[in-house]
Design a protein around this motif. Structure first.
Motif, mmCIF file in Angstrom:
data_model
loop_
_atom_site.group_PDB
_atom_site.id
_atom_site.type_symbol
_atom_site.label_atom_id
_atom_site.label_comp_id
_atom_site.label_asym_id
_atom_site.label_seq_id
_atom_site.Cartn_x
_atom_site.Cartn_y
_atom_site.Cartn_z
ATOM 1 N N GLN A 178 5.415 12.462 13.147
ATOM 2 C CA GLN A 178 6.461 11.645 12.526
ATOM 3 C C GLN A 178 6.323 10.185 12.944
ATOM 4 O O GLN A 178 6.492 9.271 12.122
ATOM 5 C CB GLN A 178 7.829 12.198 12.938
ATOM 6 N N ALA A 179 6.005 9.981 14.262
ATOM 7 C CA ALA A 179 5.827 8.612 14.740
ATOM 8 C C ALA A 179 4.633 7.953 14.059
ATOM 9 O O ALA A 179 4.694 6.770 13.671
ATOM 10 C CB ALA A 179 5.643 8.614 16.262
ATOM 11 N N GLN A 180 3.542 8.731 13.927
ATOM 12 C CA GLN A 180 2.375 8.185 13.231
ATOM 13 C C GLN A 180 2.706 7.861 11.780
ATOM 14 O O GLN A 180 2.293 6.814 11.256
ATOM 15 C CB GLN A 180 1.214 9.181 13.306
ATOM 16 N N ALA A 181 3.476 8.791 11.159
ATOM 17 C CA ALA A 181 3.861 8.525 9.768
ATOM 18 C C ALA A 181 4.747 7.295 9.679
ATOM 19 O O ALA A 181 4.573 6.439 8.780
ATOM 20 C CB ALA A 181 4.574 9.745 9.192
ATOM 21 N N ASP A 182 5.712 7.208 10.666
ATOM 22 C CA ASP A 182 6.574 6.031 10.665
ATOM 23 C C ASP A 182 5.776 4.764 10.921
ATOM 24 O O ASP A 182 6.011 3.712 10.287
ATOM 25 C CB ASP A 182 7.654 6.194 11.735
ATOM 26 N N ALA A 183 4.798 4.878 11.900
ATOM 27 C CA ALA A 183 3.963 3.709 12.177
ATOM 28 C C ALA A 183 3.139 3.320 10.962
ATOM 29 O O ALA A 183 2.974 2.131 10.642
ATOM 30 C CB ALA A 183 3.050 4.001 13.372
ATOM 31 N N GLN A 184 2.635 4.360 10.254
ATOM 32 C CA GLN A 184 1.843 4.077 9.047
ATOM 33 C C GLN A 184 2.720 3.438 7.977
ATOM 34 O O GLN A 184 2.304 2.469 7.312
ATOM 35 C CB GLN A 184 1.216 5.378 8.523
ATOM 36 N N LYS A 185 3.944 3.971 7.858
ATOM 37 C CA LYS A 185 4.861 3.386 6.884
ATOM 38 C C LYS A 185 5.200 1.947 7.260
ATOM 39 O O LYS A 185 5.238 1.050 6.400
ATOM 40 C CB LYS A 185 6.143 4.218 6.807
ATOM 41 N N LYS A 186 5.431 1.749 8.577
ATOM 42 C CA LYS A 186 5.745 0.403 9.033
ATOM 43 C C LYS A 186 4.573 -0.539 8.802
ATOM 44 O O LYS A 186 4.739 -1.692 8.363
ATOM 45 C CB LYS A 186 6.116 0.446 10.514
ATOM 46 N N ALA A 187 3.343 -0.003 9.133
ATOM 47 C CA ALA A 187 2.152 -0.824 8.901
ATOM 48 C C ALA A 187 1.985 -1.141 7.426
ATOM 49 O O ALA A 187 1.647 -2.280 7.046
ATOM 50 C CB ALA A 187 0.918 -0.103 9.449
ATOM 51 N N ASP A 188 2.223 -0.097 6.584
ATOM 52 C CA ASP A 188 2.121 -0.330 5.149
ATOM 53 C C ASP A 188 3.165 -1.350 4.701
ATOM 54 O O ASP A 188 2.870 -2.239 3.872
ATOM 55 C CB ASP A 188 2.300 0.992 4.393
ATOM 56 N N ALA A 189 4.397 -1.197 5.297
ATOM 57 C CA ALA A 189 5.436 -2.151 4.924
ATOM 58 C C ALA A 189 5.076 -3.555 5.380
ATOM 59 O O ALA A 189 5.251 -4.539 4.639
ATOM 60 C CB ALA A 189 6.768 -1.715 5.534
ATOM 61 N N GLN A 190 4.542 -3.642 6.642
ATOM 62 C CA GLN A 190 4.131 -4.950 7.128
ATOM 63 C C GLN A 190 2.984 -5.518 6.302
ATOM 64 O O GLN A 190 2.951 -6.720 5.993
ATOM 65 C CB GLN A 190 3.712 -4.846 8.606
ATOM 66 N N LYS A 191 2.064 -4.633 5.922
ATOM 67 C CA LYS A 191 0.947 -5.084 5.085
ATOM 68 C C LYS A 191 1.449 -5.566 3.735
ATOM 69 O O LYS A 191 1.005 -6.619 3.220
ATOM 70 C CB LYS A 191 -0.051 -3.938 4.923
ATOM 71 N N ALA A 192 2.395 -4.762 3.179
ATOM 72 C CA ALA A 192 2.954 -5.176 1.896
ATOM 73 C C ALA A 192 3.725 -6.486 2.040
ATOM 74 O O ALA A 192 3.647 -7.383 1.166
ATOM 75 C CB ALA A 192 3.867 -4.075 1.357
ATOM 76 N N ALA A 193 4.463 -6.591 3.205
ATOM 77 C CA ALA A 193 5.201 -7.834 3.436
ATOM 78 C C ALA A 193 4.245 -9.013 3.600
ATOM 79 O O ALA A 193 4.485 -10.116 3.066
ATOM 80 C CB ALA A 193 6.086 -7.680 4.670
ATOM 81 N N LYS A 194 3.144 -8.761 4.349
ATOM 82 C CA LYS A 194 2.160 -9.828 4.508
ATOM 83 C C LYS A 194 1.540 -10.196 3.167
ATOM 84 O O LYS A 194 1.316 -11.388 2.873
ATOM 85 C CB LYS A 194 1.074 -9.380 5.483
ATOM 86 N N ALA A 195 1.239 -9.140 2.368
ATOM 87 C CA ALA A 195 0.666 -9.426 1.057
ATOM 88 C C ALA A 195 1.650 -10.215 0.191
ATOM 89 O O ALA A 195 1.271 -11.184 -0.506
ATOM 90 C CB ALA A 195 0.273 -8.119 0.377
ATOM 91 N N ALA A 196 2.935 -9.774 0.257
ATOM 92 C CA ALA A 196 3.950 -10.497 -0.513
ATOM 93 C C ALA A 196 4.094 -11.920 0.000
ATOM 94 O O ALA A 196 4.220 -12.883 -0.781
ATOM 95 C CB ALA A 196 5.275 -9.754 -0.435
ATOM 96 N N LYS A 197 4.063 -12.048 1.366
ATOM 97 C CA LYS A 197 4.173 -13.384 1.941
ATOM 98 C C LYS A 197 2.982 -14.238 1.561
ATOM 99 O O LYS A 197 3.119 -15.441 1.241
ATOM 100 C CB LYS A 197 4.293 -13.281 3.459
ATOM 101 N N ALA A 198 1.773 -13.587 1.593
ATOM 102 C CA ALA A 198 0.582 -14.333 1.194
ATOM 103 C C ALA A 198 0.671 -14.765 -0.264
ATOM 104 O O ALA A 198 0.304 -15.897 -0.621
ATOM 105 C CB ALA A 198 -0.661 -13.470 1.431
ATOM 106 N N ALA A 199 1.169 -13.825 -1.100
ATOM 107 C CA ALA A 199 1.321 -14.189 -2.511
ATOM 108 C C ALA A 199 2.339 -15.313 -2.679
ATOM 109 O O ALA A 199 2.134 -16.269 -3.465
ATOM 110 C CB ALA A 199 1.734 -12.959 -3.307
#
Length: 334
Positions: A178-199
């Motif tokens: 669950q922690a790995q899934a949460d970390a992956q979700k968080k990483a994906d969210a951070q990646k998406a946020a970074k991508a959105a921020k980059a955009a």
């Protein structure tokens, strides 16, 4: 305890005065024999008598007649005192014999009773030993059963503990997953946020570039209207150049060496040329960068503009200051 049989037979206890009584009895028997002998001898003596001759007719007897049998002589009766003594001695002997027999019978009875008691004690001891052995066997069986029950209980506890540990391990694995899934979700969210921020940053940079381009065009229009002359804009035929007020001849190469590595382009390279207008502070801090002449390829223009924006701050000139404004002509490397 059972008394062992003695090697000697049982004997009645000796009475006191036995030898004296035996001697008196022997004397009495000798006296009795003496009196009997003399009594019989006195009765057999021939009494003195008279002689007479009788003449009768002698019958004619061919065979003589046997003489008459002798008349048996009865023994003389014993004296009254002797009979009393004999009867007393006989009675005493009978009493002694009866006492001895009774004493012997009593001893035999006591011995038999002792044997019976010893046998009864032996049987009781044997029964007690058997009962103790049975109780020991029963206690051992009970102890063994208790040990088996304790072993079974311990086995059940160990099994329950193992199951509990397995459950905890499974829960930990689930928590880790669950922690790995949460970390992956968080990483994906951070990646998406970074991508959105980059955009968003790219859109903001594009908007700023458009504003800078508009201001530069306005400034160039104002400069052309005033008819000012001087060091104008220069182009470099090598694909990157620089020009501006009071710049040294080697400044163009310095800017080219810093901008060219930051261009990321893998598309077509034929006929692409973009001019970027740069405004800097004296320290080299980039104030604005806009595309003043497009190559006709928007993607190449964006790549060239992004490379210029990444070169911040701009290099300073030989006088220790960066030019206030200059143009950079960029072409893809063949």
């Amino acid at each position: 305890m059972i008394r062992k049989n003695s090697a000697y037979p049982l004997q009645p206890p000796r009475e006191r005065g036995t030898w004296r009584a035996f001697a008196l009895a022997l004397v009495m028997h000798v006296l009795l024999g003496f009196f009997l002998y003399h009594g019989i001898q006195w009765q057999n003596s021939t009494p003195a008598g008279a002689e007479a001759e009788l003449w009768t007719e002698v019958p004619d007897i061919t065979t003589p007649r046997p003489p008459p049998p002798p008349v048996p002589v009865a023994p003389a009766p014993p004296l009254p005192d002797e009979q009393a003594d004999i009867a007393l001695q006989e009675k005493k002997r009978q009493q002694q014999e009866a006492a001895r027999q009774a004493q012997l019978a009593e001893q035999q009875r006591l011995q038999l009773q002792a044997q019976q008691e010893a046998e009864a004690k032996r049987q009781q001891q044997l029964a007690a030993d058997q009962a103790a052995q049975l109780a020991a066997q029963k206690a051992a069986a009970t102890k063994l059963k208790q040990q088996q029950q304790q072993a079974e209980k311990l086995k059940q506890q160990q099994l329950a503990e193992q199951q509990k540990q397995d459950q905890l391990k499974q829960q930990q694995e689930d928590l880790q997953k669950q922690a790995q899934a949460d970390a992956q979700k968080k990483a994906d969210a951070q990646k998406a946020a970074k991508a959105a921020k980059a955009a968003a940053d790219a859109a903001q940079a594009k908007k700023l570039d458009q504003e800078r381009r508009a201001r530069l065009a306005q400034m160039q229009g104002m400069a052309g209207g005033e008819g000012s002359t001087g060091n104008g804009l220069a182009k470099s035929g090598t694909g990157s150049g620089s020009g501006g007020t009071s710049t040294s001849p080697g400044y163009a190469d310095k800017v080219r060496r810093m901008v060219r590595p930051k261009i990321v382009w893998s598309g077509d390279t034929q006929g692409l040329e973009t001019v970027v207008s740069v405004h800097c502070a004296p320290s080299g801090t980039l104030l604005s960068a806009t595309v003043t002449r497009s190559s006709g390829n928007q993607q190449w223009d964006d790549a060239a503009l992004r490379a210029v924006q990444l070169t911040d701050p701009m290099p300073v000139d030989t006088d220790g200051k960066a030019p206030a404004s200059f143009l950079i002509t960029l072409r893809p490397a063949n």
